[in-house]
Design a protein around this motif. Structure first.
Motif, short mmCIF file in Angstrom:
data_model
loop_
_atom_site.label_atom_id
_atom_site.label_comp_id
_atom_site.label_asym_id
_atom_site.label_seq_id
_atom_site.Cartn_x
_atom_site.Cartn_y
_atom_site.Cartn_z
N THR A 112 0.83 -1.20 0.00
CA THR A 112 0.00 0.00 0.00
C THR A 112 0.86 1.25 0.00
O THR A 112 0.52 2.24 -0.65
N GLU A 113 1.99 1.21 0.69
CA GLU A 113 2.89 2.36 0.75
C GLU A 113 3.39 2.76 -0.63
O GLU A 113 3.48 3.95 -0.94
N LEU A 114 3.71 1.77 -1.46
CA LEU A 114 4.18 2.06 -2.82
C LEU A 114 3.07 2.74 -3.62
O LEU A 114 3.32 3.75 -4.28
N ALA A 115 1.88 2.19 -3.56
CA ALA A 115 0.75 2.79 -4.30
C ALA A 115 0.49 4.22 -3.83
O ALA A 115 0.28 5.12 -4.65
N GLU A 116 0.52 4.43 -2.54
CA GLU A 116 0.29 5.78 -1.99
C GLU A 116 1.37 6.75 -2.46
O GLU A 116 1.07 7.89 -2.83
N LEU A 118 3.32 6.56 -5.16
CA LEU A 118 3.21 6.82 -6.60
C LEU A 118 1.99 7.67 -6.92
O LEU A 118 2.02 8.51 -7.83
N ALA A 119 0.91 7.49 -6.17
CA ALA A 119 -0.29 8.31 -6.36
C ALA A 119 0.00 9.76 -5.94
O ALA A 119 -0.44 10.70 -6.61
N LYS A 120 0.73 9.92 -4.86
CA LYS A 120 1.08 11.26 -4.38
C LYS A 120 1.88 12.02 -5.44
O LYS A 120 1.72 13.23 -5.60
N GLU A 121 2.70 11.30 -6.18
CA GLU A 121 3.50 11.91 -7.24
C GLU A 121 2.68 12.13 -8.52
O GLU A 121 3.17 12.76 -9.46
#
Length: 166
Positions: A112-116, A118-121
């Protein structure tokens, strides 16, 4: 017409497969202009039946595992992916629009941390299975930023910084 590719990698994520292959989801995807959906179901128990599609329902093709999903990624206009780093980075690396679906059933899901991050970027969107249809209807995939090509070391360093590892 547009093509959708859904991948769960080598895992089992039956709740995603069940949600995306539901009659309601098929109607939503048809309204969004998708004519064909390919589901890569991994090691899951749910294997929807292939069908040719019609006016209200996109054609559907399903399979479990194969050596490489890159051909399916390249052929798709949108990728819906589990939160596995390999699947996400393959899709982004091919320049695709990506919606990551978090497996809310996994405890302590580090993916989930990776998705968050990449979404933030601005590279992708993410949601849970429970909000998948709403997300598909409401998200504007034209707002996503193209993923940078060619310098994975810089991207890895950037991710480490965003995730607090450096």
């Amino acid at each position: 017409m547009k093509k959708l590719f859904v991948t769960v990698g080598t895992t089992q994520f039956d709740t995603l497969i069940k949600a995306i292959s539901s009659e309601e989801a098929m109607h939503v995807l048809s309204k969004l202009g998708f004519s064909h959906i390919t589901l890569q179901t991994g090691r899951g128990q749910i294997q929807p039946q292939d069908h040719p599609g019609d006016m209200n329902c996109p054609a559907l093709t399903c399979y479990g595992l194969k050596n490489s999903i890159l051909e399916d990624i390249r052929a798709a206009d949108l990728i819906i992916s589990h939160a596995g780093a390999g699947s996400i980075l393959d899709a982004l690396g091919c320049g695709k629009k990506v919606l990551v679906v978090i497996n809310e059933e996994l405890m302590g899901n580090h993916q989930t941390e990776l998705a968050e991050a990449l979404a933030k970027e601005g590279y992708l969107y993410f949601c849970g299975v429970s909000s998948l249809l709403t997300s598909l209807k409401e998200m504007d995939f034209t707002n996503l930023i193209p993923f940078p090509h060619g310098e994975p070391e810089k991207f890895a360093a950037h991710l480490d910084q965003v995730l607090g590892f450096s």
